[in-house]
Design an enzyme around this catalytic site. Structure first.
Site, PDB file in Angstrom:
ATOM      1  N   SER A 149      76.258 119.630  81.048  1.00 51.92           N
ATOM      2  CA  SER A 149      75.635 119.428  82.468  1.00 51.92           C
ATOM      3  C   SER A 149      74.656 120.579  83.151  1.00 51.92           C
ATOM      4  O   SER A 149      73.427 120.111  83.505  1.00 51.92           O
ATOM      5  CB  SER A 149      76.553 119.207  83.725  1.00 51.92           C
ATOM      6  OG  SER A 149      76.171 119.037  84.757  1.00 51.92           O
ATOM      7  N   HIS A 170      70.352 120.242  83.492  1.00 51.69           N
ATOM      8  CA  HIS A 170      69.768 120.317  84.837  1.00 51.69           C
ATOM      9  C   HIS A 170      68.680 121.551  84.547  1.00 51.69           C
ATOM     10  O   HIS A 170      67.838 121.350  85.002  1.00 51.69           O
ATOM     11  CB  HIS A 170      70.865 120.925  85.921  1.00 51.69           C
ATOM     12  CG  HIS A 170      71.702 119.700  86.306  1.00 51.69           C
ATOM     13  ND1 HIS A 170      72.698 119.081  85.762  1.00 51.69           N
ATOM     14  CD2 HIS A 170      71.436 119.088  87.684  1.00 51.69           C
ATOM     15  CE1 HIS A 170      73.304 118.226  86.534  1.00 51.69           C
ATOM     16  NE2 HIS A 170      72.548 118.222  87.671  1.00 51.69           N
TER      17      HIS A 170
END
Length: 572
Positions: free
Chosen positions: A479, A483
């Protein structure tokens, strides 16, 4: 227990019989002491009043002894009863503990075969849609709308006073979304690749793998799928770098690229087990058997029967199901989803209007509170005091922009698409604002992405034998990488502030606040959120304007990955 009750009864009877004997002796003495001439004397020659007084005192003392004996018997009985009941309850609790241990062991065995539950879609509205029915929550919504109107009036009045006129040009927005035709062309190419290459190839493999497996094994098809994902990852990067796209246009491309990659992986991951378990009808196998070294694909009745079967009996879903999944506001593939009866176009218009409102809201905040602070960065001397004031000055606008992004994308945008597609499960987020731990915040902030990470990363890590901690670290790393990947291409420089804060500090906070239960933990969560957003906005804005204002040429890859804000006008 019965023997103890018998002992208590015997002791009480002995006490009572002893007292009754005393009363009988006193009564016989009173009958034998009657005298003539109406005078009653006792044995010592005393009159009746003295004897009655002594008799009353003796009776009172007798009653007191009886009462004391009864109290002793009662206390003994209660004590023995408590002991017996305590033993019975202890035994009962031991049996419950043994039963619970057996159930937990059986559940653990079951979880080893079925590690975690799968996502279940049910019809439900978004949380804010339910809350906005309340007039008190609606008032908070109205306050934010009023603040937006005040921002617009402030901008209008300021420009009229300074220039004598006003025009809605929105230069910052037009620049951020510049070169939009390139964005649309790139998006169309990504969609075409997803449908024509990934779906078509997977469908062909699923339906023909049984008679092609000897010539082309499954590992070759896996390598082709990985290669297609790599190409899909590289092409948008090439478009962004070559055309020097502005930040918002770059974010649109990279966000859509990430979304489509996650959807492709979800589709393949959900349907590979179905394709591996599927066996073609015997007639189809015989009709495609090689003759003289050539495979003759004949249409037979078996092939027609395949078209008539249900989706679960097919090796690959239909294209219509895949196409609906590409646009549905979810990253978890299912053959079907719960649907609403009709499309409410007023809801669609309201949500799209809210997206535009949040866009202009963000523009006014950034233009009023951020651009004036960072416009001259790189031209003036940089000190620790300036950086500290910058961080604290960016906390409030940074957090407001985060809330606006949440409301615009996770609520309004997804609800608009869900309404147009009649997608009934609209739990795109939970009450993350009430979080007392960062683990709950990560689970409830973006349910759409969390479900994908949970289903296709965390669960698969559990299936291959990794522990809970290792699986969680892998989820956070993936994640954080994606990002940061979106931020890198949007800003076109490498400055991994978000990666460090999300993948490192955020992971530490996950364990630090795991057992938070009091209201103070929610305060700590919001303070951390304000500080984190202030740091992100301050550091990224400083690096952006440093690369614009500093007299340093960026010519090599090392210049792109080295933060210029660290040494641009630090000392003069």
């Amino acid at each position: 227990m019965a023997s103890q009750d018998t002992d208590l009864r015997q002791r009480l009877g002995n006490e009572m019989s002893a007292e009754s004997n005393v009363d009988e002796r006193c009564a016989s003495c009173n009958r034998n002491l009657n005298q003539p001439d109406g005078v009653t004397l006792n044995r010592n020659g005393s009159n009746i009043s003295e004897w009655s007084f002594d008799n009353d005192v003796e009776k009172d003392s007798t009653f007191m002894r009886i009462r004391e004996a009864a109290q002793r018997v009662r206390s003994d009985f209660v004590e023995q009863l408590d002991d017996r009941l305590g033993q019975l309850l202890d035994g009962f609790m031991d049996e419950l503990d043994k039963t619970a241990d057996k159930e937990s062991q059986s559940n653990a065995k079951t979880k080893r075969h079925h590690p975690l539950e799968a996502k279940v879609f049910v019809p439900r509205e978004s949380l804010l849609t339910q809350l906005l029915v309340n007039k008190n929550i609606q008032t908070i919504y109205n306050i934010f709308v009023a603040i937006l109107i005040v921002f617009m009036l402030n901008n209008i009045v300021s420009e009229i006073i300074e220039t004598g006129s006003f025009a809605f040009d929105f230069k910052l927005i037009r620049w951020c979304f510049g070169k939009f035709p390139i964005v649309m062309w790139t998006w169309c190419m990504m969609m075409l690749w997803t449908m024509a290459i990934v779906f078509a190839t997977f469908q062909y493999w699923a339906r023909h793998r049984h008679h092609l497996q000897r010539k082309v094994p499954d590992v070759v098809w896996l390598a082709c799928y990985i290669a297609s994902q790599v190409i899909f990852l590289v092409y948008p990067i090439h478009v962004i770098v070559i055309n020097n796209l502005p930040p918002a246009s770059s974010i649109v491309i990279t966000a859509e690229q990430t979304r489509l990659m996650m959807k492709m992986h979800a589709f393949v991951r959900e349907n590979v087990p179905r394709a591996l378990e599927w066996t073609p009808p015997k007639d189809e196998v015989s009709s495609t058997s090689p003759r003289n070294g050539v495979i003759h694909n004949k249409r037979s009745a078996a092939v027609d029967d395949i078209k008539k079967t249900t989706t679960e009996d097919r090796p690959c879903p239909d294209f219509s199901q895949f196409l609906y999944f590409l646009f549905a506001p979810t990253l978890i593939y299912r053959d079907s989803y719960p649907m609403t009866p009709k499309v409410r176009w007023d809801v669609v218009r309201t949500n799209l209007a809210q997206v535009l409102g949040c866009l202009f809201y963000t523009y006014y905040i950034f233009d009023s509170y951020c651009v004036p602070v960072f416009r001259n960065f790189g031209k003036e001397k940089l000190t620790l005091e300036n950086i500290t004031l910058c961080v604290f000055g960016c906390m409030l606008p940074g957090t407001l922009m985060l809330i606006l992004a949440f409301f615009a994308i996770l609520h309004s945008w997804l609800n608009a698409h869900a309404e147009m597609l009649r997608f009934a499960d609209r739990q795109f987020y939970k009450d993350w604002w009430n979080s007392k731990s960062f683990s709950n915040y990560y689970r409830s902030w973006n349910v759409v992405v969390h479900d994908w990470l949970y289903s296709y990363v965390y669960r698969d890590c559990q299936l291959v034998g990794l522990g809970r901690g290792a699986s969680m670290v892998i989820v956070f790393l993936i994640s954080a990488i994606f990002h940061e990947y979106i931020i890198i291409l949007a800003m076109q420089f490498f400055y991994p502030v978000l990666f460090v804060m999300f993948g490192c500090i955020g992971l530490c906070f996950l364990f630090l606040t795991e057992k938070g239960a009091s209201r103070s933990w929610n305060v700590f969560f919001w303070v951390s959120l304000f500080i984190g957003n202030g740091l992100l906005m301050c550091l990224y804005s400083q690096e952006w304007f440093a690369r614009k204002n500093c007299a340093i040429e960026v010519t090599t890859w090392w210049d792109y990955i080295t933060p210029l804000s660290w040494y641009c006008n630090v000392t003069e």
